[in-house]
Design a protein around this motif. Structure first.
Motif, PDB file in Angstrom:
ATOM      1  N   GLY A   1       0.830  -1.208   0.000  1.00  0.00           N
ATOM      2  CA  GLY A   1       0.000   0.000   0.000  1.00  0.00           C
ATOM      3  C   GLY A   1       0.856   1.247   0.000  1.00  0.00           C
ATOM      4  N   PRO A   2       0.292   2.344   0.505  1.00  0.00           N
ATOM      5  CA  PRO A   2       1.089   3.576   0.610  1.00  0.00           C
ATOM      6  C   PRO A   2       2.090   3.443   1.754  1.00  0.00           C
ATOM      7  CG  PRO A   2      -1.074   3.904   1.594  1.00  0.00           C
ATOM      8  CD  PRO A   2      -1.080   2.521   1.008  1.00  0.00           C
ATOM      9  N   ALA A   3       2.844   4.488   2.021  1.00  0.00           N
ATOM     10  CA  ALA A   3       3.772   4.469   3.153  1.00  0.00           C
ATOM     11  C   ALA A   3       2.996   4.159   4.428  1.00  0.00           C
ATOM     12  CB  ALA A   3       4.443   5.829   3.276  1.00  0.00           C
ATOM     13  N   TYR A   4       3.548   3.324   5.298  1.00  0.00           N
ATOM     14  CA  TYR A   4       2.854   3.090   6.567  1.00  0.00           C
ATOM     15  C   TYR A   4       2.851   4.388   7.366  1.00  0.00           C
ATOM     16  CZ  TYR A   4       7.602   2.557   8.546  1.00  0.00           C
ATOM     17  OH  TYR A   4       8.893   2.767   8.918  1.00  0.00           O
ATOM     18  N   GLY A   5       1.820   4.536   8.205  1.00  0.00           N
ATOM     19  CA  GLY A   5       1.725   5.772   8.994  1.00  0.00           C
ATOM     20  C   GLY A   5       1.215   5.467  10.385  1.00  0.00           C
TER      21      GLY A   5
ATOM     22  N   ILE B   1      13.087   3.001   7.520  1.00  0.00           N
ATOM     23  CA  ILE B   1      12.635   4.390   7.702  1.00  0.00           C
ATOM     24  C   ILE B   1      12.842   5.176   6.392  1.00  0.00           C
ATOM     25  CG2 ILE B   1      13.075   6.563   8.951  1.00  0.00           C
ATOM     26  CD1 ILE B   1      13.896   4.809  11.381  1.00  0.00           C
ATOM     27  N   LYS B   2      14.018   4.973   5.790  1.00  0.00           N
ATOM     28  CA  LYS B   2      14.310   5.695   4.532  1.00  0.00           C
ATOM     29  C   LYS B   2      13.367   5.237   3.431  1.00  0.00           C
ATOM     30  CE  LYS B   2      19.173   6.623   4.933  1.00  0.00           C
ATOM     31  NZ  LYS B   2      20.354   5.802   4.899  1.00  0.00           N
ATOM     32  N   PHE B   3      13.175   3.924   3.340  1.00  0.00           N
ATOM     33  CA  PHE B   3      12.313   3.384   2.287  1.00  0.00           C
ATOM     34  C   PHE B   3      10.902   3.952   2.437  1.00  0.00           C
ATOM     35  CE2 PHE B   3       9.124   0.482   0.713  1.00  0.00           C
ATOM     36  CZ  PHE B   3       9.556   0.239  -0.574  1.00  0.00           C
ATOM     37  N   ASN B   4      10.419   3.995   3.688  1.00  0.00           N
ATOM     38  CA  ASN B   4       9.046   4.453   3.902  1.00  0.00           C
ATOM     39  C   ASN B   4       8.887   5.933   3.540  1.00  0.00           C
ATOM     40  OD1 ASN B   4       6.396   3.481   4.834  1.00  0.00           O
ATOM     41  ND2 ASN B   4       6.619   5.109   6.349  1.00  0.00           N
ATOM     42  N   ASN B   5       9.925   6.732   3.839  1.00  0.00           N
ATOM     43  CA  ASN B   5       9.852   8.144   3.449  1.00  0.00           C
ATOM     44  C   ASN B   5       9.823   8.267   1.927  1.00  0.00           C
ATOM     45  OD1 ASN B   5       9.870   8.973   6.082  1.00  0.00           O
ATOM     46  ND2 ASN B   5      12.087   9.250   6.170  1.00  0.00           N
ATOM     47  N   ASN B   6      10.655   7.456   1.259  1.00  0.00           N
ATOM     48  CA  ASN B   6      10.689   7.501  -0.209  1.00  0.00           C
ATOM     49  C   ASN B   6       9.414   6.976  -0.841  1.00  0.00           C
ATOM     50  OD1 ASN B   6      13.171   8.620  -0.456  1.00  0.00           O
ATOM     51  ND2 ASN B   6      14.257   6.663  -0.493  1.00  0.00           N
ATOM     52  N   ARG B   7       8.704   6.150  -0.072  1.00  0.00           N
ATOM     53  CA  ARG B   7       7.475   5.562  -0.620  1.00  0.00           C
ATOM     54  C   ARG B   7       6.455   6.661  -0.947  1.00  0.00           C
ATOM     55  NH1 ARG B   7       6.066   1.353  -2.677  1.00  0.00           N
ATOM     56  NH2 ARG B   7       3.877   0.738  -2.756  1.00  0.00           N
ATOM     57  N   ASN B   8       6.407   7.671  -0.122  1.00  0.00           N
ATOM     58  CA  ASN B   8       5.506   8.792  -0.394  1.00  0.00           C
ATOM     59  C   ASN B   8       5.832   9.421  -1.736  1.00  0.00           C
ATOM     60  OD1 ASN B   8       3.700   8.988   1.788  1.00  0.00           O
ATOM     61  ND2 ASN B   8       5.301   9.833   3.103  1.00  0.00           N
ATOM     62  N   LEU B   9       7.125   9.595  -1.969  1.00  0.00           N
ATOM     63  CA  LEU B   9       7.582  10.189  -3.225  1.00  0.00           C
ATOM     64  C   LEU B   9       7.234   9.282  -4.405  1.00  0.00           C
ATOM     65  CD1 LEU B   9       9.340  12.672  -4.003  1.00  0.00           C
ATOM     66  CD2 LEU B   9      11.285  11.128  -4.030  1.00  0.00           C
ATOM     67  N   HIS B  10       7.405   7.995  -4.198  1.00  0.00           N
ATOM     68  CA  HIS B  10       7.118   7.011  -5.243  1.00  0.00           C
ATOM     69  C   HIS B  10       5.630   7.087  -5.649  1.00  0.00           C
ATOM     70  CE1 HIS B  10       7.334   3.113  -7.307  1.00  0.00           C
ATOM     71  NE2 HIS B  10       6.204   2.809  -6.678  1.00  0.00           N
ATOM     72  N   ILE B  11       4.765   7.147  -4.635  1.00  0.00           N
ATOM     73  CA  ILE B  11       3.316   7.205  -4.922  1.00  0.00           C
ATOM     74  C   ILE B  11       2.992   8.544  -5.597  1.00  0.00           C
ATOM     75  CG2 ILE B  11       0.983   7.184  -3.889  1.00  0.00           C
ATOM     76  CD1 ILE B  11       2.247   4.452  -3.522  1.00  0.00           C
ATOM     77  N   GLU B  12       3.638   9.604  -5.130  1.00  0.00           N
ATOM     78  CA  GLU B  12       3.416  10.929  -5.735  1.00  0.00           C
ATOM     79  C   GLU B  12       3.798  10.884  -7.227  1.00  0.00           C
ATOM     80  OE1 GLU B  12       5.950  13.956  -4.131  1.00  0.00           O
ATOM     81  OE2 GLU B  12       5.287  15.419  -5.613  1.00  0.00           O
ATOM     82  N   LYS B  13       4.931  10.256  -7.516  1.00  0.00           N
ATOM     83  CA  LYS B  13       5.367  10.156  -8.918  1.00  0.00           C
ATOM     84  C   LYS B  13       4.370   9.358  -9.740  1.00  0.00           C
ATOM     85  CE  LYS B  13      10.366  10.605  -8.600  1.00  0.00           C
ATOM     86  NZ  LYS B  13      11.571   9.829  -8.318  1.00  0.00           N
ATOM     87  N   ASN B  14       3.851   8.276  -9.160  1.00  0.00           N
ATOM     88  CA  ASN B  14       2.840   7.485  -9.877  1.00  0.00           C
ATOM     89  C   ASN B  14       1.610   8.331 -10.182  1.00  0.00           C
ATOM     90  OD1 ASN B  14       4.354   5.194  -9.967  1.00  0.00           O
ATOM     91  ND2 ASN B  14       3.278   4.127  -8.316  1.00  0.00           N
TER      92      ASN B  14
END
Ligand code: UGA
Length: 437
Positions: free
Chosen positions: A256-260, A289-302
């Motif tokens: 899913g998206p970044a965990y929160g 932690i780094k991966f999860n922060n980048n996940r937001n960016l990844h979803i934004e790019k999608n």
């Protein structure tokens, strides 16, 4: 038994109410008088399915009460639970323990009889030793028996998790205390929970290691989902296949998206902070932690790719903004990041949220709340399914098609089968499946 819960946040309120429900006399204490006044008239400050009914039932039979008089309530009780918040400090990493220590100092000053003090707040390794020191100094004959009893409740499932947990962890080396807490938890142990007594420091670490491990598991499947998107594989097939191995287990493998939420982001950071204190490297947790922060960016790019990089003046509708379903909690929700980025890029963001409007977005004029799901769904370029609320699982697509010229749906929770949309004029995108399915 007579129990006092200090702190009526998520952990304190749910645990206190559930302990009353299994037959104990419980006083829930909070320094916030307004909150106590609200609780006294049955106005529950958090959204948790079943909690309000349980509060009413136990108040009516006289087993549960609310007070802002800590000293009086603690004096009347055999066991005192510390359940105040331990948010991230201003340094952005460590846990702020000031509330926990303030409670300990107040108890030390005002309670003159022997008590069991149970720390339920999530506190880093070694904190209970510090609490012990505040309460007992260097005395060998301790008036206060300090115990660690970490909490494993999930928001939205908290009552079920309290009544049917996998385990109850007690950190103490005092046999009488362990026996007392075993008796307190007996109704839960009798239903199958494992009672595990460890050292106090191990119990503290069990909590952080569990949350960090679950965060790792989620990030792992999210990373595999990224590969699936590129390799024409469905992540659910992979998750199911992996989960069938009992060593892996199927839970917490939903991509899913970044965990929160209020726990995983805070606790992983605090664990790293603790590890540094002990001069130990937690490289895996650091990567998570780094991966999860980048996940937001990844979803934004999608999202940008789905909208062909033309975000300005596009109408984007979020279904759900809390960090997951069945909670009104928006802390560290991926929606906070995504909505802020999209609105900055000029999108008109609408959102529908089953638990109501969120003040957080009030100052952003590009963001508008809709109290009706289908009003929100009208005239959009993109609908983002952000949380897995049941009411999003069977949307009326005929109505959606009628109210939108060309609809694109980005389902961050994989609530639908992409095949369902193949012959329709809805463009459906999801997670860990071929992106342009
Ligand atoms: C979490 C733990 O699950 C609890 O055991 C713990 O007691 C609690 O933190 C805490 O420390 O107090 P919670 O934050 O309520 O509970 O939420 P989870 O259900 O664990 O979900 C956390 C995040 O992971 C959410 O953003 C959720 O959407 C995400 N998630 C969860 C996934 O993306 N995939 C999954 O398979 C599971």
């Amino acid at each position: 038994m007579k129990l006092c819960f200090i702190g009526t946040g998520y952990v304190g309120l749910v645990s206190g109410v559930c302990f009353a429900d299994i037959g104990n006399h419980v006083i829930c204490v909070d320094k916030n008088l307004d909150k106590i006044n609200r609780l006294n008239i049955g106005d529950i400050p958090i959204y948790e399915p079943g909690l309000s009914e349980m509060v009413k039932k136990n108040v009516d039979v006289g087993r549960l009460s609310f007070s802002n008089d800590l000293i009086k309530s603690a004096n009347k009780s055999d066991i005192i639970f510390i359940a105040v918040g331990t948010p991230t400090s201003n340094d952005g990493a460590s846990a702020d323990l000031s509330q926990v220590f303030n409670v300990a100092k107040t108890l030390k000053k005002n309670i003159k009889k022997s008590k069991i003090i149970v720390t339920k707040s999530t506190v880093p390794l070694g904190t209970n030793d510090q609490i012990d020191k505040i309460l007992n100094g260097k005395k060998k004959n301790k008036l206060f028996k300090v115990v660690s009893n970490p909490e494993f409740l999930r928001e939205g499932d908290a009552i079920k998790d309290f009544k049917y947990p996998d385990r109850v962890v007690i950190g103490s080396d005092d046999k009488i205390v362990i026996r007392t807490l075993n008796a307190l938890y007996r109704p839960i142990i009798n239903k199958g929970a494992i009672f595990f007594a460890s050292t106090r420091r191990a119990a503290e670490l069990i909590k952080y290691a569990s949350n960090a491990f679950l965060a790792t598991k989620i990030s792992f499947i999210n990373e595999i989902a990224d590969l699936c998107e590129k390799a024409n594989v469905h992540v659910e097939d992979v998750a199911i296949g992996m989960g069938l191995d009992k060593r892996v287990g199927s839970r917490f493998l939903r991509a899913g998206p970044a965990y929160g939420g209020s726990c995983f982001p805070k606790d992983t950071k605090a664990l790293i902070h603790t590890s540094k204190k002990f001069k130990s490297q937690l490289s895996i947790v650091n990567s998570v932690i780094k991966f999860n922060n980048n996940r937001n960016l990844h979803i934004e790019k999608n999202i940008c790719r789905i909208l062909k990089n033309k975000i300005k003046n596009k109408n984007v509708c979020f279904l759900g903004v809390t960090f997951k379903a069945n909670t009104d909690d928006i802390r560290d929700s991926a929606a906070l990041y995504l909505i802020s980025k999209l609105s900055k890029k000029g999108a008109n963001v609408k959102y529908y949220e089953p638990t109501g409007k969120k003040d957080f977005f009030d100052k952003n004029e590009k963001v508008k709340y809709f109290s009706d799901l289908y009003d929100a769904i009208k005239n959009n370029d993109l609908i983002i399914i952000h949380t897995e609320w049941d009411e999003f699982k069977s949307l009326d697509f005929t109505r959606i098609k009628k109210n939108n010229k060309k609809v694109k749906i980005y389902d961050l929770r994989n609530l639908y089968d992409s095949k369902f949309f193949q012959k329709s004029n809805i463009f459906y995108y999801s997670i860990g499946r071929p992106l342009y399915a």
